[in-house]
Design a protein around this motif. Structure first.
Motif, PDB file in Angstrom:
ATOM      1  N   LYS A  49       1.674   1.628  84.077  1.00 35.86           N
ATOM      2  CA  LYS A  49       1.116   0.698  83.097  1.00 35.86           C
ATOM      3  C   LYS A  49       0.067   1.363  82.213  1.00 35.86           C
ATOM      4  CE  LYS A  49       1.776  -3.490  85.836  1.00 35.86           C
ATOM      5  NZ  LYS A  49       1.081  -4.447  86.715  1.00 35.86           N
ATOM      6  N   VAL A  50      -0.670   2.313  82.773  1.00 35.14           N
ATOM      7  CA  VAL A  50      -1.759   2.925  82.005  1.00 35.14           C
ATOM      8  C   VAL A  50      -1.266   4.086  81.151  1.00 35.14           C
ATOM      9  CG1 VAL A  50      -3.971   4.089  82.169  1.00 35.14           C
ATOM     10  CG2 VAL A  50      -3.434   2.231  83.715  1.00 35.14           C
ATOM     11  N   THR A  51      -0.312   4.867  81.686  1.00 31.56           N
ATOM     12  CA  THR A  51       0.046   6.099  80.982  1.00 31.56           C
ATOM     13  C   THR A  51       1.187   5.910  79.987  1.00 31.56           C
ATOM     14  OG1 THR A  51       1.437   6.676  82.853  1.00 31.56           O
ATOM     15  CG2 THR A  51      -0.746   7.671  82.777  1.00 31.56           C
ATOM     16  N   VAL A  52       2.041   4.910  80.218  1.00 32.18           N
ATOM     17  CA  VAL A  52       3.143   4.727  79.272  1.00 32.18           C
ATOM     18  C   VAL A  52       2.629   3.910  78.095  1.00 32.18           C
ATOM     19  CG1 VAL A  52       5.415   3.727  78.927  1.00 32.18           C
ATOM     20  CG2 VAL A  52       4.869   4.846  81.074  1.00 32.18           C
ATOM     21  N   HIS A  53       2.714   4.499  76.919  1.00 31.14           N
ATOM     22  CA  HIS A  53       2.171   3.776  75.770  1.00 31.14           C
ATOM     23  C   HIS A  53       3.235   3.104  74.932  1.00 31.14           C
ATOM     24  CE1 HIS A  53      -1.836   4.908  76.734  1.00 31.14           C
ATOM     25  NE2 HIS A  53      -1.490   6.177  76.816  1.00 31.14           N
ATOM     26  N   SER A  54       4.467   3.671  74.981  1.00 28.46           N
ATOM     27  CA  SER A  54       5.535   3.084  74.179  1.00 28.46           C
ATOM     28  C   SER A  54       5.968   1.760  74.785  1.00 28.46           C
ATOM     29  CB  SER A  54       6.727   4.050  74.140  1.00 28.46           C
ATOM     30  OG  SER A  54       7.902   3.306  73.908  1.00 28.46           O
ATOM     31  N   ARG A  55       5.941   0.738  73.970  1.00 29.32           N
ATOM     32  CA  ARG A  55       6.305  -0.590  74.469  1.00 29.32           C
ATOM     33  C   ARG A  55       7.767  -0.676  74.863  1.00 29.32           C
ATOM     34  NH1 ARG A  55       3.155  -5.563  71.905  1.00 29.32           N
ATOM     35  NH2 ARG A  55       1.178  -5.073  72.886  1.00 29.32           N
ATOM     36  N   ASN A 103       9.505   1.602  76.375  1.00 28.63           N
ATOM     37  CA  ASN A 103       9.831   2.384  77.564  1.00 28.63           C
ATOM     38  C   ASN A 103      10.277   1.454  78.694  1.00 28.63           C
ATOM     39  OD1 ASN A 103       9.607   3.888  80.017  1.00 28.63           O
ATOM     40  ND2 ASN A 103       8.455   5.412  78.855  1.00 28.63           N
ATOM     41  N   LEU A 163       7.846   0.857  81.724  1.00 24.91           N
ATOM     42  CA  LEU A 163       6.756  -0.085  81.506  1.00 24.91           C
ATOM     43  C   LEU A 163       7.287  -1.525  81.617  1.00 24.91           C
ATOM     44  CD1 LEU A 163       3.808  -0.534  80.751  1.00 24.91           C
ATOM     45  CD2 LEU A 163       4.495  -0.574  78.360  1.00 24.91           C
ATOM     46  N   ARG A 218      -5.040  -0.902  87.856  1.00 18.53           N
ATOM     47  CA  ARG A 218      -4.969  -0.736  86.392  1.00 18.53           C
ATOM     48  C   ARG A 218      -6.334  -1.048  85.769  1.00 18.53           C
ATOM     49  NH1 ARG A 218      -4.258  -4.016  82.017  1.00 18.53           N
ATOM     50  NH2 ARG A 218      -4.225  -5.826  83.372  1.00 18.53           N
ATOM     51  N   GLN A 233      -8.645   1.665  83.717  1.00 25.69           N
ATOM     52  CA  GLN A 233      -9.038   1.397  82.333  1.00 25.69           C
ATOM     53  C   GLN A 233     -10.548   1.258  82.175  1.00 25.69           C
ATOM     54  OE1 GLN A 233      -6.476  -1.899  81.403  1.00 25.69           O
ATOM     55  NE2 GLN A 233      -4.910  -0.551  80.530  1.00 25.69           N
ATOM     56  N   ARG A 263     -12.898   6.446  78.203  1.00 25.57           N
ATOM     57  CA  ARG A 263     -11.898   7.331  77.581  1.00 25.57           C
ATOM     58  C   ARG A 263     -12.414   8.747  77.452  1.00 25.57           C
ATOM     59  NH1 ARG A 263      -7.322   6.060  74.804  1.00 25.57           N
ATOM     60  NH2 ARG A 263      -7.529   7.976  73.588  1.00 25.57           N
TER      61      ARG A 263
END
Lengths: 241, 299
Positions: free
Chosen positions: A65-71, A73, A76, A130, A134, A138
């Motif tokens: 959930k944290v590392t995959v940014h492409s919706r 994918n 995710l 998660r 988060q 950063r």
């Protein structure tokens, strides 16, 4: 139910005797304590392994959930679907479904319970972790990456250790919830602690055994809480330097 | 750190008080519920228990004589407890609990001129609740037995039943082979089938080979999946379950027990018992109970 109040008025010794009677029939008659001990053993086994399974599932889901940014994918998407379905349905319903259809062929009731409660706990743990990941600034990730660490190394060496400290209280809360939630295992004839109390009450027609079961859960939770606060204090030591 | 210990101590103390509170709560209803006292579950020595039981027994007499039926009429409703997972005696249809017992209870309510309120709960919970006076009566296909008689009073018997064995079709098991190690018997927790399987078949109160389910239907599902080898439950539920799964289950012809169903009320509540018995007698003479059975067997 015995009229405790009437007996108290008559004198302490009598009350004590009646309490002993209650305890005797709840524990000693027909060696009923064996049922409680066996139930306790099963509750502990189920909770412990469900906890491990839940942590493993939760950690993997949280990292996805944290590392995959492409919706788009699918990973995710799957992770979110899992959380939605598992958090959206009651654990006892999941247990019945797993018992009667998904693991219909398995004779190992304890394994069924471990898997049902582990899968359930995993969804909650993933959200807790998660949140923890988060909450780490950063800047920490950016610093790790600019020092030449890979993404995975940054996660493992820099982000996760800091996240653990933040999530420990909520994780502890989840473990306590898990321990108590296993009490619905009796629904499909798993002899856990609650079921043991239930079985004894069905013989004695006297709720004393349930008070004892409540006491055992309470002791377990108080013990677990003490253990977790010990861990929290250990981790907090670094902050004081 | 000290504060934490203090907090823990406080929590424990509170828990202890909560425990006492529970006890006191029960005792406040002592007058009505004192009769089950005499159940003295096979433990208390006669000489020590005799004197303390005298007083409550007296108070029970004068309080429950104080118009149990009048109270029901004043409230305008009679509260019945049952476990609606026991077809054809009680099951859920739409939002309502229906079945033979519900029909009988409706007649009792009608004769008293009050409304019937049905509380659907766990079987063992219904037995406890009727003892405590939380329910006026428990109508749940309850088998009359000596142990239960010590804690509650029973009406006239209205149905004769016995325990039957369900096995997986063609598994070749017999009633005798249920004794064998490794044969797991499924039952509904706290029912007479549970007691028969535990005490008479396995002969060990702590046996691990009796699986106690919330209801017989869940047990039958596990039987069809091969997780357990047999289910023991009352005759009519057994027939209903087998009829619904004829390709997978079969009923052994052996009658394990002879038993009677009756309605349970709080110990000492003779007045309500008389009213219930009057209705049961009327239903019996009108052939109504037979009618109810036929009506619900198709379900």
């Amino acid at each position: 139910m015995r009229p405790l109040l009437a007996i108290i008025i008559k004198g302490k010794e009598v009350m004590f005797e009646s309490l002993l009677d209650h305890l005797y029939s709840a524990l000693i008659t027909d060696s009923r304590y064996v049922l409680i001990l066996r139930g306790l053993r099963n509750t502990l086994i189920i909770t412990f392994f469900a906890l491990l399974l839940g942590l493993a599932i939760g950690l993997i889901l949280a990292i996805i959930k944290v590392t995959v940014h492409s919706r788009r994918n699918p990973l995710l998407w799957l992770a979110n679907l899992y959380t939605t379905i598992i958090r959206g349905t009651p654990v006892v319903v999941q247990l019945i479904i797993i018992n009667t259809s998904i693991m219909a062929q398995s004779n190992n009731k304890i394994l069924i319970a471990v898997i049902a409660f582990g899968i359930n706990s995993g969804a909650y743990v993933s959200e807790i972790i998660r949140g923890g990941i988060q909450s780490v600034d950063r800047g920490q990730t950016e610093a790790g990456r600019s020092l030449g660490l890979t993404g995975a190394m940054t996660m493992r060496l820099i982000v996760l250790p800091q996240a653990v400290k933040t999530v420990l209280p909520s994780l502890g809360n989840e473990f306590i919830t898990l321990l108590k939630e296993t009490s619905v295992a009796g629904y499909v004839a798993i002899s856990d602690l609650t079921k043991a109390g239930d079985t004894i009450v069905s013989r004695t027609f006297d709720p004393t055994a349930m008070y004892l079961v409540a006491l055992v859960y309470l002791v377990l939770v108080v013990g677990l809480t003490a253990l977790l606060s010990l861990m929290e204090r250990r981790l907090a030591r670094n902050d004081l330097r | 750190m000290k504060k934490k210990w203090l907090a823990a101590l406080l929590a424990l103390t509170m828990a202890a008080f909560a425990g006492c509170g529970g006890g006191a709560g029960n005792s406040s209803s002592a007058p009505e519920s004192s009769a089950p006292e005499s159940s003295a579950p096979e433990s208390s020595a006669p000489e020590s228990s005799a004197p303390e039981e005298d007083a409550p027994a007296e108070s029970a007499a004068d309080s429950s004589a104080g118009g149990a039926v009048e109270k029901i009429k004043a409230a305008g409703k009679i509260v019945m407890g049952t476990n609606a997972e026991f077809p054809p005696f009680e099951y859920v249809e739409g939002n309502d609990v229906v079945g033979v017992d519900a029909d009988i209870a409706a007649e009792i309510a009608k004769d008293l001129g009050v409304e019937l309120v049905i509380e659907n709960m766990e079987f063992t919970a219904a037995l406890l609740a009727v003892q405590n006076g939380q329910l006026d009566m428990a109508v749940a296909g309850i088998t009359v037995d000596e142990e239960r008689k010590k804690s509650m009073d029973f009406s006239n018997e209205y149905v004769t039943s016995s325990q039957y064995i369900i096995i997986a079709k063609d598994s070749g098991l017999t009633a005798d082979s249920l004794k064998d190690a490794g044969v797991i018997i499924g039952v509904q927790n706290g029912t007479s089938g549970d007691f028969y399987a535990t005490d008479d078949i396995k002969g060990d109160p702590n046996t691990e080979e009796v699986a106690r389910y919330k209801n017989a239907i869940l047990a039958a599902q596990d039987l069809m999946n091969g997780k357990i080898q047999a289910v023991i439950i009352d005759e009519l539920p057994a027939k209903s379950i087998v009829a619904a799964n004829e390709d997978k289950l079969e009923l052994l012809p052996d009658k394990l027990t002879e038993e009677q169903y009756a309605i349970a009320v709080q110990k000492g509540n003779q007045e309500l018992l008389d009213a219930i018995n009057a209705t049961l007698d009327r239903l019996e003479s009108e052939g109504k109970i037979e009618e109810f059975l036929i009506k619900h067997m198709g379900a």
